[in-house]
Write a protein that holds these residues in place. Structure first.
Motif, short mmCIF file in Angstrom:
data_model
loop_
_atom_site.label_atom_id
_atom_site.label_comp_id
_atom_site.label_asym_id
_atom_site.label_seq_id
_atom_site.Cartn_x
_atom_site.Cartn_y
_atom_site.Cartn_z
N ARG A 389 45.22 -42.63 -119.93
CA ARG A 389 44.24 -42.01 -119.03
C ARG A 389 43.82 -42.98 -117.93
NH1 ARG A 389 41.09 -39.70 -123.97
NH2 ARG A 389 39.71 -41.48 -123.60
N PHE A 394 49.56 -40.57 -118.12
CA PHE A 394 49.58 -39.57 -119.18
C PHE A 394 50.88 -38.78 -119.10
CE2 PHE A 394 48.02 -35.58 -121.28
CZ PHE A 394 47.75 -36.15 -122.50
N ARG A 402 43.54 -34.13 -122.61
CA ARG A 402 43.61 -35.58 -122.70
C ARG A 402 42.54 -36.14 -123.63
NH1 ARG A 402 45.67 -37.50 -116.78
NH2 ARG A 402 47.00 -35.70 -116.38
#
Length: 417
Positions: A389, A394, A402
């Motif tokens: 992140r 990602f 996430r």
């Protein structure tokens, strides 16, 4: 499925007693019922060791679930039904970043974290409101130990909530409800981190040993780093864990097993490991991975891999290490105008500890090196998701989760969500 017997206290025994029965967990051949503890019976100085042990067990139950599941949501773990005994669809949802609100794997972890947080906060309440301590050295030590544990673990629990949970799957936030009748609105990660840091600062003043203070400083460094303040992270890490220090780890028993063993190892391989760790395994002095058996003939034969760091169900799972502390300092050197030679020295110390050759003077000391080093060194510790992140790497699409969503049970009970 992992079965938990919570010696952590949480809500199941502090409101007058509650049953431990659930999820096929039973105890046979006992002399009468032993599944209830009356909360008032714990309000004595003599019960402090029991209360502290319960909080520590809550840490174990929370941490290993978060480590395994967050690595599954990250690009470390995979859910592959072609692997033998890999059958739970809830793991597949996490792997895809499409976690339903009734996903029981997420629900179980969330419950564990909140029981842990509650037990730590309730220990603090008991010390301040209901337990009478003797006016002697034993009483003073019991009070110090209880306050230290309550503040340290209360800080860790808030760090867990801020790091891994979210209302929308994209922005960190989680509620903390002191009063079950009046649950709080979700608290943003930045505020949860501030609460965690305040509790850790309190714990630092109560620490019994220099090692305990170094543990706290490394965790405060991690929280500052994840909050985007590398300068503060470096300041804490300067007084964090050093090379002679053992890791601060989750400890397990036959009744409370390491989740990597039972969900991503020889116990059962629901979570297999990304192939890139095969190459990293050949470099690292640790055995990172081993072959995971395929389901049966006629399906994809693999090869598939599972983690090989925790081969026994009671193997400890590191939470904080001197290697991570060194990499926090190296990151500050790389990004905040520090000396590349200092960063190289710190990274080389970590590499040496794992049997890798030193970096040479001409090797680039940059973000890519840092990310790759953290990927290998912090394998299985549940930190890769945060690195993905914060470094913008990602692996799933922008519409994928996430963070872990607050589960439906929380949403049903909390009118603020």
């Amino acid at each position: 499925m992992k079965h938990y017997i919570h010696t952590g206290l949480a809500g199941l025994l502090l409101l007058g007693g509650a049953s431990l029965t659930g999820c096929d967990s039973f105890v046979e051949d006992i002399d009468g019922p032993v599944d209830r503890v009356v909360g008032d019976s714990l309000d004595s100085q003599g019960q402090i060791p029991f209360l502290i042990t319960g909080v520590k067990e809550g840490f174990n139950d929370s941490y290993d679930q978060l480590a395994t599941l967050s690595d599954l949501l990250a690009d470390v773990g995979q859910f592959n039904p072609a692997v033998q005994n890999s059958t739970f669809p809830t793991f597949g949802e996490i792997d895809r970043g499409e976690i339903e609100l009734d996903n029981n794997s997420n629900d179980n972890a969330y419950d564990a974290v909140n029981e842990y947080r509650f037990s730590a906060d309730d220990l603090l309440r008991r010390v301040n409101e209901t337990i009478e301590f003797s006016d002697d050295e034993d009483g003073a030590e019991a009070r110090r130990a209880a306050l230290y544990s309550a503040n340290f673990h209360g800080g860790v629990a808030r760090y867990f909530l801020g790091t891994y949970y979210s209302v929308d799957g994209q922005n960190g936030a989680a509620p903390i409800s002191e009063d079950q009748e009046n649950p709080s609105a979700p608290i943003p990660t930045a505020e949860l981190y501030a609460q965690a840091d305040a509790k850790l600062a309190e714990a630092a003043g109560l620490a019994a040993t220099d090692y305990d203070r170094r543990v706290i400083n490394t965790l405060r460094a991690r929280i500052a780093l994840f909050g985007g303040d590398r300068d503060a992270a470096a300041n804490f890490a300067q007084n964090g864990l050093v090379q002679t220090d053992e890791p601060y780890s989750g400890r397990y028993t036959s009744l409370s097993t390491n989740a990597w063993w039972i969900d991503g190892g020889r116990g059962r391989t629901q979570i297999s490991i990304n192939d890139r760790f095969v190459d990293l395994d050949s470099l690292d002095s640790r055995s990172l991975v081993e072959i995971a058996p395929p389901r049966d003939a006629g399906v994809d034969p693999g090869p598939f891999y599972r983690q090989a760091l925790y081969l026994m169900n009671s193997d400890p799972l590191p939470f904080l290490t001197w290697q991570e502390n060194a990499l926090i300092l190296a990151e500050a050197d790389i990004f905040d105008g520090g000396d590349d030679n200092d960063a190289r020295t710190r990274i080389n110390a970590v590499r040496t500890s794992r049997g890798l050759a030193d970096l040479e003077d001409g090797d680039a000391i940059d973000q890519d090196l840092l990310i790759a080093t953290r990927d290998r060194e912090l394998f299985t510790l549940g930190l890769r998701l945060v690195d993905q992140r914060r470094f913008g790497i990602f692996h799933l699409g922008p519409d994928k989760q996430r963070f872990f969503p607050l589960p439906q049970t929380e949403r049903n009970a909390n009118p603020n969500i």
